[in-house]
Scaffold this motif. Sequence first.
Motif, short mmCIF file in Angstrom:
data_model
loop_
_atom_site.label_atom_id
_atom_site.label_comp_id
_atom_site.label_asym_id
_atom_site.label_seq_id
_atom_site.Cartn_x
_atom_site.Cartn_y
_atom_site.Cartn_z
N VAL A 200 6.68 -52.18 -32.94
CA VAL A 200 6.24 -51.02 -33.72
C VAL A 200 7.46 -50.34 -34.35
CG1 VAL A 200 4.99 -48.83 -33.68
CG2 VAL A 200 4.34 -50.66 -32.10
N ALA A 201 7.38 -50.14 -35.65
CA ALA A 201 8.44 -49.41 -36.36
C ALA A 201 8.15 -47.91 -36.29
CB ALA A 201 8.50 -49.87 -37.82
N LEU A 202 9.21 -47.14 -36.06
CA LEU A 202 9.11 -45.68 -36.01
C LEU A 202 10.09 -45.10 -37.03
CD1 LEU A 202 9.24 -45.34 -32.11
CD2 LEU A 202 7.18 -45.22 -33.53
N PRO A 203 9.66 -44.93 -38.28
CA PRO A 203 10.60 -44.50 -39.32
C PRO A 203 11.11 -43.08 -39.15
CG PRO A 203 8.37 -44.58 -40.17
CD PRO A 203 8.33 -45.22 -38.82
N SER A 204 10.33 -42.24 -38.50
CA SER A 204 10.70 -40.84 -38.40
C SER A 204 10.41 -40.30 -37.01
CB SER A 204 9.91 -40.02 -39.43
OG SER A 204 10.11 -38.64 -39.23
N ARG A 205 11.36 -39.55 -36.47
CA ARG A 205 11.11 -38.86 -35.20
C ARG A 205 10.09 -37.75 -35.44
NH1 ARG A 205 13.50 -39.09 -30.33
NH2 ARG A 205 15.17 -40.43 -31.11
N ARG A 206 9.31 -37.48 -34.43
CA ARG A 206 8.30 -36.44 -34.57
C ARG A 206 8.90 -35.10 -34.94
NH1 ARG A 206 5.06 -37.16 -29.13
NH2 ARG A 206 4.90 -34.91 -29.39
N SER A 207 8.21 -34.38 -35.80
CA SER A 207 8.69 -33.08 -36.27
C SER A 207 8.21 -31.98 -35.32
CB SER A 207 8.16 -32.81 -37.67
OG SER A 207 8.30 -31.44 -38.01
N PRO A 208 9.13 -31.22 -34.71
CA PRO A 208 8.70 -30.10 -33.85
C PRO A 208 7.83 -29.10 -34.60
CG PRO A 208 11.05 -30.57 -33.55
CD PRO A 208 10.59 -31.37 -34.73
N LEU A 209 8.10 -28.93 -35.90
CA LEU A 209 7.33 -27.98 -36.68
C LEU A 209 5.89 -28.46 -36.84
CD1 LEU A 209 7.39 -25.35 -38.25
CD2 LEU A 209 8.09 -26.64 -40.28
N LEU A 210 5.69 -29.76 -37.12
CA LEU A 210 4.34 -30.29 -37.24
C LEU A 210 3.62 -30.28 -35.90
CD1 LEU A 210 4.61 -33.31 -39.71
CD2 LEU A 210 3.86 -30.97 -40.16
N ASP A 211 4.35 -30.62 -34.83
CA ASP A 211 3.75 -30.58 -33.49
C ASP A 211 3.28 -29.17 -33.16
OD1 ASP A 211 4.17 -33.25 -33.13
OD2 ASP A 211 5.70 -33.05 -31.58
N ALA A 212 4.14 -28.19 -33.43
CA ALA A 212 3.82 -26.80 -33.11
C ALA A 212 2.68 -26.28 -33.98
CB ALA A 212 5.05 -25.92 -33.29
N GLY A 213 2.53 -26.86 -35.17
CA GLY A 213 1.51 -26.38 -36.09
C GLY A 213 0.16 -27.04 -35.94
N ALA A 214 0.01 -27.92 -34.93
CA ALA A 214 -1.26 -28.64 -34.76
C ALA A 214 -2.44 -27.68 -34.64
CB ALA A 214 -1.19 -29.56 -33.54
N ARG A 215 -2.27 -26.62 -33.86
CA ARG A 215 -3.35 -25.65 -33.68
C ARG A 215 -3.24 -24.47 -34.63
NH1 ARG A 215 -3.93 -25.03 -27.08
NH2 ARG A 215 -3.91 -27.25 -26.55
N GLU B 62 3.84 -29.66 -51.80
CA GLU B 62 3.20 -30.05 -53.06
C GLU B 62 4.14 -29.92 -54.25
OE1 GLU B 62 -1.49 -29.33 -53.11
OE2 GLU B 62 -0.37 -27.51 -52.64
N ARG B 63 5.22 -29.18 -54.06
CA ARG B 63 6.12 -28.89 -55.18
C ARG B 63 7.55 -29.38 -54.95
NH1 ARG B 63 2.25 -25.35 -54.31
NH2 ARG B 63 1.14 -24.41 -56.09
N ALA B 64 7.87 -29.80 -53.74
CA ALA B 64 9.23 -30.26 -53.43
C ALA B 64 9.16 -31.33 -52.35
CB ALA B 64 10.09 -29.08 -52.96
N HIS B 65 10.18 -32.18 -52.32
CA HIS B 65 10.24 -33.25 -51.32
C HIS B 65 10.69 -32.68 -50.00
CE1 HIS B 65 10.79 -37.11 -49.47
NE2 HIS B 65 12.08 -36.89 -49.28
N LEU B 66 9.86 -32.81 -48.97
CA LEU B 66 10.20 -32.35 -47.63
C LEU B 66 10.31 -33.57 -46.71
CD1 LEU B 66 7.88 -29.24 -47.17
CD2 LEU B 66 10.30 -29.27 -47.75
N PRO B 67 11.51 -34.05 -46.44
CA PRO B 67 11.65 -35.26 -45.63
C PRO B 67 11.34 -35.00 -44.16
CG PRO B 67 13.80 -34.30 -46.08
CD PRO B 67 12.81 -33.50 -46.87
N LEU B 68 10.74 -36.01 -43.52
CA LEU B 68 10.53 -35.96 -42.08
C LEU B 68 11.86 -36.31 -41.39
CD1 LEU B 68 7.06 -37.72 -41.89
CD2 LEU B 68 7.53 -35.33 -41.36
N PRO B 69 12.02 -35.96 -40.11
CA PRO B 69 13.28 -36.25 -39.41
C PRO B 69 13.54 -37.75 -39.35
CG PRO B 69 11.94 -34.68 -38.17
CD PRO B 69 11.07 -35.23 -39.26
N GLU B 70 14.48 -38.22 -40.15
CA GLU B 70 14.74 -39.65 -40.31
C GLU B 70 15.68 -40.17 -39.22
OE1 GLU B 70 17.12 -42.23 -43.63
OE2 GLU B 70 15.77 -40.67 -44.32
N GLU B 71 15.38 -41.39 -38.76
CA GLU B 71 16.23 -41.99 -37.72
C GLU B 71 15.94 -43.49 -37.65
OE1 GLU B 71 17.42 -40.90 -33.09
OE2 GLU B 71 16.27 -39.52 -34.34
#
Length: 361
Positions: free
Chosen positions: A267-282, A295-304
């Motif tokens: 399994v390829a894992l291109p990006s480490r999980r984002s703490p901000l997305l995890d925290a924003g689940a609820r 929608e207006r700018a490129h926001l990269p996920l944590p790359e690794e």
Amino acid sequence: MKLRTVLGAALAAGLGWLLFAPTRVRPVAWEGPGLPPSRTSGPYADNGRLNTAELLAPVPGLKAPESVAVDAQGRLYSGFEGGAVVRFQPDGTAPEVFADTGGRPLGLRFHPDGNLLIADALRGLLRVGPEGSVQVLATGAEGVPFRFTDDLDVDRAGRFVYFTDASSRYGWPHELLDLLEHGGHGRVLRHDLHTGETVVLARGLNFPNGVTLGPDEAYLLVTETGTARVHRLWLAGERAGTLEVFADSLPGYPDNVRFDGAGTFWVALPSRRSPLLDAGARQPWLRRVIARIAERAHLPLPEESMLVALDLKGRPVAFAQGSGSASYSYITQVLPVGDALILSSLHGQTLARVPLAQVRP
């Protein structure tokens, strides 16, 4: 005093925009993937095994090889941004354009008859002949057009192609918007090459990405990027048609998955999980704020640089991680070929190779 007033008004306007500006993203609250695994201990601890990688021959003017497949002669194929499908010699040299889909080729697999099957994000399910001719096989199912045809596998008999439409709402390259919404817009499908019929096998998934058939083709593994999980979709037996979690709480967002035929899923894992997305689940409001920016700018996920090998029970049996300029980051597929792993990346200029022994000592 006047400057302070102006700055205050600008700040208020910016905050108001973040909170109230229109956005097409409608985030849905969910439980989240749980706490990320430890980086200092356990099966997903940092280990530097991908700190170095051998780059294959450069491909001038092209970038972002997302997937890789190997033909009967051992030659490597990958789809690049812009539509080109490039063929490398078995030793990774002499790249040449083999075909051009006119779209965005993602997942690649060879049919038993030697034709190349492609999941093209923009054009749907494709077949490419030995001379490079491109044929469209399917562009939709149940009246819903494909918006993000992502990955595929084909059975040994050469009749059924299993593939994903990662999002019927957000087309390529807007995967982050789908992850932010978490609206269950993804499907797993099967195309019958004999009859031309395409049926939906599973729906309601959050960016289903990579697929691979398991032992005896009794089930299909499906990576669900939006939940950092791998699912098992049973195809045969009394559980046929049921979906269950195969591996959970991965350290990153999974992309393609490939079975080596000998008991291991890569399994390829291109990006480490984002703490901000995890925290924003609820917190849908928080993800709506992020979406207005995305929608207006490129926001990269944590790359690794990350990949994981899972056994037949979904347990991690190898994990490799790396960082630094000599690593090969944002890995989107891991393909075992002989005593090496061939890697592809959406951020790379060409494919890469690492010895299997380096990853799985």
